[in-house]
Design an enzyme around this catalytic site. Structure first.
Site, short mmCIF file in Angstrom:
data_model
loop_
_atom_site.label_atom_id
_atom_site.label_comp_id
_atom_site.label_asym_id
_atom_site.label_seq_id
_atom_site.Cartn_x
_atom_site.Cartn_y
_atom_site.Cartn_z
N PRO A 170 -44.42 -18.83 17.32
CA PRO A 170 -43.62 -19.25 15.90
C PRO A 170 -44.44 -19.99 15.07
CG PRO A 170 -42.85 -20.19 18.01
CD PRO A 170 -43.87 -19.32 18.51
N GLU A 225 -44.09 -23.16 27.69
CA GLU A 225 -44.50 -24.04 26.59
C GLU A 225 -45.52 -23.36 25.64
OE1 GLU A 225 -42.45 -26.68 25.28
OE2 GLU A 225 -41.54 -25.79 26.91
N ARG A 242 -43.83 2.90 13.19
CA ARG A 242 -43.05 4.01 12.53
C ARG A 242 -43.88 4.06 10.90
NH1 ARG A 242 -40.11 1.59 8.45
NH2 ARG A 242 -38.22 3.27 8.59
N ASP A 282 -37.92 2.50 2.14
CA ASP A 282 -37.44 1.31 2.77
C ASP A 282 -37.35 0.47 1.93
OD1 ASP A 282 -37.14 2.94 5.17
OD2 ASP A 282 -38.95 2.14 5.92
N1 ADE Z 1 -42.57 -16.55 20.53
C1 ADE Z 1 -41.56 -17.39 20.52
N2 ADE Z 1 -40.86 -17.36 19.26
C2 ADE Z 1 -41.59 -16.39 18.41
C3 ADE Z 1 -41.27 -16.09 17.13
N3 ADE Z 1 -40.37 -16.69 16.33
N4 ADE Z 1 -42.36 -15.17 16.60
C4 ADE Z 1 -43.23 -14.51 17.32
N5 ADE Z 1 -43.61 -14.97 18.62
C5 ADE Z 1 -42.47 -15.93 19.22
#
Ligand code: ADE
Length: 263
Positions: free
Chosen positions: A89, A116, A154, A169
């Site tokens: 994230p 974590e 794709r 797309d």
């Molecule tokens: N791992 C945990 N959350 C994630 C996300 N939002 N994007 C990519 N990998 C992740």
């Protein structure tokens, strides 16, 4: 293209990627996916892959050595240069442009974290980039990796049939706009009619209507994707026509999107 997965659940990702367009891309020999489980490279009776974080706190951190050995095996399995991507994230957002860039690579490794996270030293030493699929936290990188694989596969030449072409797309056409609405049979349905312009056979008018719908939808739903002042004069006129129809509400009685000309 060759994709190697570093994951405690590589079969999970392979399973997701075994269907539909991505499955077909593999059958067509355009893509191969190889899983590497760090646990297979872990030492000791318990084959430990994680440990408590230095400094304390909740959760566990994936250890360097099992990951390093798994990645070394993945690198050695094919001589071509490889991009190592950590799903996280904290990464840069995955976009259609990024998917295009990845589709031009010969190889990539997708590293999926659990717990974590991953020991930062491994990331610093071995990872080329971090990618996020959105501003939310998944319990592991596997689903994110599956998303990257789908968005990328794709776009590989030959993955889509002509009828499925990616050029129309969302995010793909001129200006990176959202897609226009689509309709198919039956023509008459209690849910509404089909915008008459789509039945006109007038390809220029149809293209114009679709462009207007794309501009209007993008303006209403994802305004950050559109710079009104940067639009061509033609696009600005179409957007203004769409918005003029918008204030009048959906076309009376038809349920058609605003801006749809009457027959
Ligand atoms: N791992 C945990 N959350 C994630 C996300 N939002 N994007 C990519 N990998 C992740």
């Amino acid at each position: 293209m060759r994709i190697d997965l570093l994951s405690l659940f590589p079969e999970f990702v392979a399973q997701v990627a075994g269907h539909g367009v991505v499955g077909r891309a593999q059958e067509r020999g355009l893509l191969s996916i190889h899983g590497w489980n760090p646990r297979d490279f872990a030492e000791g009776n318990y084959r430990r892959v994680d440990d408590r974080p230095f400094g304390g706190g909740p959760g566990m951190v994936m250890m360097i050595e099992p990951l390093r050995a798994a990645l070394a095996a993945a690198r050695a399995a094919d001589p071509r240069p490889v991009r190592v991507i950590y799903m996280s994230p904290q990464g840069a957002p995955l976009t259609q442009a990024k998917a295009r860039e990845l589709a031009s690579l010969e190889r990539m490794v997708l590293l999926c974290g659990r717990y974590e996270g991953v020991d930062e030293r491994f990331l610093q030493a071995e990872v080329d980039e971090e990618l996020s699929i959105g501003d939310y936290v998944l319990s592991g990188g596997e689903l994110a990796a599956a998303v990257v694989i789908d968005a990328t596969a794709r776009l590989l030449p030959g993955a889509l049939n002509d009828a499925e072409s990616a050029v129309q797309d969302s995010f793909e056409g001129e200006g990176g706009l959202l897609d226009c609405p689509h309709y198919t049979r039956p023509l008459e349905h209690p849910f509404g009619t089909v915008p008459p312009v789509l039945l006109s056979g007038n390809h220029a008018e149809i293209a114009k209507w679709r462009r207007m719908q794309s501009l209007g939808r993008t303006w209403l739903r994802r305004p950050e994707l559109i710079d009104r002042d940067g639009l061509s004069k033609h696009d600005r006129k179409l957007l203004d026509a769409f918005l003029a129809g918008q204030t009048a509400g959906p076309d009376e009685g038809t349920g058609n999107p605003p801006g749809t000309p009457n027959p």
